[in-house]
Design a protein around this motif. Structure first.
Motif, mmCIF file in Angstrom:
data_model
loop_
_atom_site.group_PDB
_atom_site.id
_atom_site.type_symbol
_atom_site.label_atom_id
_atom_site.label_comp_id
_atom_site.label_asym_id
_atom_site.label_seq_id
_atom_site.Cartn_x
_atom_site.Cartn_y
_atom_site.Cartn_z
ATOM 1 N N LEU A 126 11.998 61.634 -61.446
ATOM 2 C CA LEU A 126 12.602 61.170 -60.195
ATOM 3 C C LEU A 126 12.314 59.695 -59.953
ATOM 4 O O LEU A 126 13.198 58.934 -59.539
ATOM 5 N N VAL A 127 11.103 59.265 -60.217
ATOM 6 C CA VAL A 127 10.738 57.861 -60.025
ATOM 7 C C VAL A 127 11.536 56.985 -60.979
ATOM 8 O O VAL A 127 12.061 55.941 -60.595
ATOM 9 N N ARG A 128 11.650 57.411 -62.222
ATOM 10 C CA ARG A 128 12.412 56.637 -63.214
ATOM 11 C C ARG A 128 13.875 56.521 -62.798
ATOM 12 O O ARG A 128 14.465 55.450 -62.865
ATOM 13 N N GLU A 129 14.462 57.615 -62.338
ATOM 14 C CA GLU A 129 15.864 57.608 -61.904
ATOM 15 C C GLU A 129 16.044 56.678 -60.708
ATOM 16 O O GLU A 129 17.003 55.901 -60.653
ATOM 17 N N ASP A 130 15.115 56.717 -59.778
ATOM 18 C CA ASP A 130 15.181 55.841 -58.607
ATOM 19 C C ASP A 130 15.094 54.380 -59.037
ATOM 20 O O ASP A 130 15.843 53.535 -58.557
ATOM 21 N N PHE A 131 14.195 54.076 -59.978
ATOM 22 C CA PHE A 131 14.069 52.703 -60.468
ATOM 23 C C PHE A 131 15.359 52.260 -61.140
ATOM 24 O O PHE A 131 15.836 51.151 -60.896
ATOM 25 N N ASP A 132 15.936 53.113 -61.985
ATOM 26 C CA ASP A 132 17.175 52.767 -62.683
ATOM 27 C C ASP A 132 18.284 52.433 -61.697
ATOM 28 O O ASP A 132 19.030 51.471 -61.891
ATOM 29 N N GLU A 133 18.412 53.218 -60.635
ATOM 30 C CA GLU A 133 19.444 52.969 -59.633
ATOM 31 C C GLU A 133 19.197 51.661 -58.900
ATOM 32 O O GLU A 133 20.127 50.874 -58.682
ATOM 33 N N ARG A 134 17.939 51.395 -58.523
ATOM 34 C CA ARG A 134 17.628 50.158 -57.805
ATOM 35 C C ARG A 134 17.827 48.946 -58.708
ATOM 36 O O ARG A 134 18.338 47.916 -58.273
ATOM 37 N N PHE A 135 17.452 49.069 -59.982
ATOM 38 C CA PHE A 135 17.620 47.965 -60.921
ATOM 39 C C PHE A 135 19.099 47.666 -61.129
ATOM 40 O O PHE A 135 19.520 46.510 -61.107
ATOM 41 N N SER A 136 19.887 48.698 -61.301
ATOM 42 C CA SER A 136 21.325 48.532 -61.487
ATOM 43 C C SER A 136 21.959 47.866 -60.267
ATOM 44 O O SER A 136 22.796 46.961 -60.402
ATOM 45 N N ALA A 137 21.557 48.279 -59.080
ATOM 46 C CA ALA A 137 22.083 47.675 -57.853
ATOM 47 C C ALA A 137 21.686 46.203 -57.766
ATOM 48 O O ALA A 137 22.492 45.356 -57.358
ATOM 49 N N ALA A 138 20.460 45.886 -58.167
ATOM 50 C CA ALA A 138 20.003 44.493 -58.130
ATOM 51 C C ALA A 138 20.798 43.639 -59.112
ATOM 52 O O ALA A 138 21.169 42.501 -58.803
ATOM 53 N N VAL A 139 21.070 44.163 -60.288
ATOM 54 C CA VAL A 139 21.871 43.435 -61.277
ATOM 55 C C VAL A 139 23.273 43.198 -60.735
ATOM 56 O O VAL A 139 23.815 42.084 -60.836
ATOM 57 N N ASP A 140 23.865 44.215 -60.129
ATOM 58 C CA ASP A 140 25.207 44.074 -59.552
ATOM 59 C C ASP A 140 25.233 42.994 -58.473
ATOM 60 O O ASP A 140 26.146 42.157 -58.442
ATOM 61 N N GLU A 141 24.244 43.003 -57.609
ATOM 62 C CA GLU A 141 24.186 42.006 -56.537
ATOM 63 C C GLU A 141 23.996 40.601 -57.101
ATOM 64 O O GLU A 141 24.589 39.635 -56.619
ATOM 65 N N THR A 142 23.166 40.471 -58.132
ATOM 66 C CA THR A 142 22.955 39.169 -58.757
ATOM 67 C C THR A 142 24.242 38.658 -59.388
ATOM 68 O O THR A 142 24.588 37.480 -59.238
ATOM 69 N N GLU A 143 24.956 39.543 -60.063
ATOM 70 C CA GLU A 143 26.216 39.135 -60.674
ATOM 71 C C GLU A 143 27.239 38.725 -59.616
ATOM 72 O O GLU A 143 27.980 37.756 -59.803
ATOM 73 N N LYS A 144 27.287 39.430 -58.501
ATOM 74 C CA LYS A 144 28.186 39.056 -57.413
ATOM 75 C C LYS A 144 27.824 37.680 -56.863
ATOM 76 O O LYS A 144 28.679 36.849 -56.601
ATOM 77 N N PHE A 145 26.522 37.439 -56.687
ATOM 78 C CA PHE A 145 26.046 36.172 -56.128
ATOM 79 C C PHE A 145 26.428 34.998 -57.025
ATOM 80 O O PHE A 145 26.867 33.965 -56.557
ATOM 81 N N TYR A 146 26.257 35.181 -58.334
ATOM 82 C CA TYR A 146 26.541 34.097 -59.274
ATOM 83 C C TYR A 146 27.987 34.104 -59.772
ATOM 84 O O TYR A 146 28.356 33.247 -60.575
ATOM 85 N N GLY A 147 28.765 35.077 -59.332
ATOM 86 C CA GLY A 147 30.163 35.112 -59.724
ATOM 87 C C GLY A 147 30.415 35.564 -61.150
ATOM 88 O O GLY A 147 31.435 35.255 -61.736
ATOM 89 N N VAL A 148 29.501 36.312 -61.727
ATOM 90 C CA VAL A 148 29.660 36.835 -63.083
ATOM 91 C C VAL A 148 30.529 38.082 -62.999
ATOM 92 O O VAL A 148 30.334 38.943 -62.155
ATOM 93 N N THR A 149 31.523 38.175 -63.872
ATOM 94 C CA THR A 149 32.375 39.374 -63.864
ATOM 95 C C THR A 149 32.357 40.074 -65.181
ATOM 96 O O THR A 149 32.052 39.575 -66.190
#
Length: 60
Positions: A37-60
């Motif tokens: 459960l902890v690993r799954e939660d980390f994976d989801e949070r990491f993925s969301a952080a990557v998505d937000e970073t890509e949005k911020f920098y305009g990476v598509t």
């Protein structure tokens, strides 16, 4: 951080598979489930952080 009890009802076949996975890793069923459960939660949070970073920098 405290702990709280979570009770789950699972069928026997699933519990057997979880027990086997836990045993292969030398873990209790409880530790295996919590770690998963902890690993799954980390994976989801990491993925969301990557998505937000890509949005911020305009990476598509």
């Amino acid at each position: 951080m405290g702990s709280t009890v979570l009770s789950l009802r699972v069928d026997g076949e699933l519990l057997d598979r979880v027990r086997q996975h836990a045993a292969r890793r030398g873990m209790s069923v409880q530790d295996y489930v919590v770690r998963t459960l902890v690993r799954e939660d980390f994976d989801e949070r990491f993925s969301a952080a990557v998505d937000e970073t890509e949005k911020f920098y305009g990476v598509t």
